[in-house]
Design a protein around this motif. Structure first.
Motif, PDB file in Angstrom:
ATOM      1  N   GLY A  37      37.005  55.466  48.104  1.00 26.02           N
ATOM      2  CA  GLY A  37      37.544  54.595  47.057  1.00 26.02           C
ATOM      3  C   GLY A  37      37.378  55.190  45.671  1.00 26.02           C
ATOM      4  N   CYS A  41      40.366  56.163  43.181  1.00 27.64           N
ATOM      5  CA  CYS A  41      40.435  55.644  41.808  1.00 27.64           C
ATOM      6  C   CYS A  41      40.613  56.784  40.817  1.00 27.64           C
ATOM      7  N   ALA A  51      39.235  47.992  40.086  1.00 28.60           N
ATOM      8  CA  ALA A  51      39.531  47.968  41.521  1.00 28.60           C
ATOM      9  C   ALA A  51      38.551  47.056  42.256  1.00 28.60           C
ATOM     10  N   LEU A  52      37.284  47.086  41.839  1.00 27.19           N
ATOM     11  CA  LEU A  52      36.277  46.218  42.456  1.00 27.19           C
ATOM     12  C   LEU A  52      36.570  44.746  42.161  1.00 27.19           C
ATOM     13  N   GLY A  54      39.530  43.463  41.557  1.00 24.99           N
ATOM     14  CA  GLY A  54      40.702  43.110  42.354  1.00 24.99           C
ATOM     15  C   GLY A  54      40.350  42.872  43.814  1.00 24.99           C
ATOM     16  N   SER A  55      39.461  43.701  44.357  1.00 24.53           N
ATOM     17  CA  SER A  55      39.016  43.526  45.748  1.00 24.53           C
ATOM     18  C   SER A  55      38.279  42.207  45.912  1.00 24.53           C
ATOM     19  N   ARG A  56      37.441  41.879  44.939  1.00 28.76           N
ATOM     20  CA  ARG A  56      36.699  40.618  44.992  1.00 28.76           C
ATOM     21  C   ARG A  56      37.652  39.427  44.959  1.00 28.76           C
ATOM     22  N   ARG A  57      38.666  39.481  44.113  1.00 28.30           N
ATOM     23  CA  ARG A  57      39.636  38.383  44.039  1.00 28.30           C
ATOM     24  C   ARG A  57      40.411  38.239  45.350  1.00 28.30           C
ATOM     25  N   LEU A  58      40.723  39.367  45.972  1.00 26.34           N
ATOM     26  CA  LEU A  58      41.413  39.330  47.262  1.00 26.34           C
ATOM     27  C   LEU A  58      40.547  38.669  48.327  1.00 26.34           C
ATOM     28  N   LEU A  59      39.265  39.026  48.388  1.00 24.78           N
ATOM     29  CA  LEU A  59      38.352  38.423  49.367  1.00 24.78           C
ATOM     30  C   LEU A  59      38.176  36.926  49.120  1.00 24.78           C
TER      31      LEU A  59
END
Length: 81
Positions: A37, A41, A51-52, A54-59
């Motif tokens: 990752g 990036c 990116a972190l 965005g990943s948190r929002r996706l989860l």
């Protein structure tokens, strides 16, 4: 996660998969995913912190997600609670 399929008599078969043990089994993959990752990036000029986030929002958006797949006589339904 919860998956379900229909038996030959039409009744549903339910299979409950506990998330914590699955996460523990897959955690060694994080040792590979984190450096990959960071390289991605850097390659695409994306902020690792962004990116972190965005990943948190996706989860956080996953609860309530439902997948239904049917192939021939096999049906699979996955719900994330």
């Amino acid at each position: 996660m919860k998956g379900g399929s229909r038996r030959a008599d039409g009744r549903r078969r339910r299979l409950y998969v506990p998330v914590l043990p699955v996460a523990l089994v897959l955690s060694p993959l994080l040792l590979l995913a984190v450096p990959a990752g960071l390289v991605a990036c850097r390659r695409f000029r994306v902020s690792p912190a962004g990116a972190l986030r965005g990943s948190r929002r996706l989860l956080w958006a996953l609860p309530g997600t439902r997948f239904e797949i049917e192939e021939g006589r096999t049906a699979l339904q996955v719900r994330i609670r």
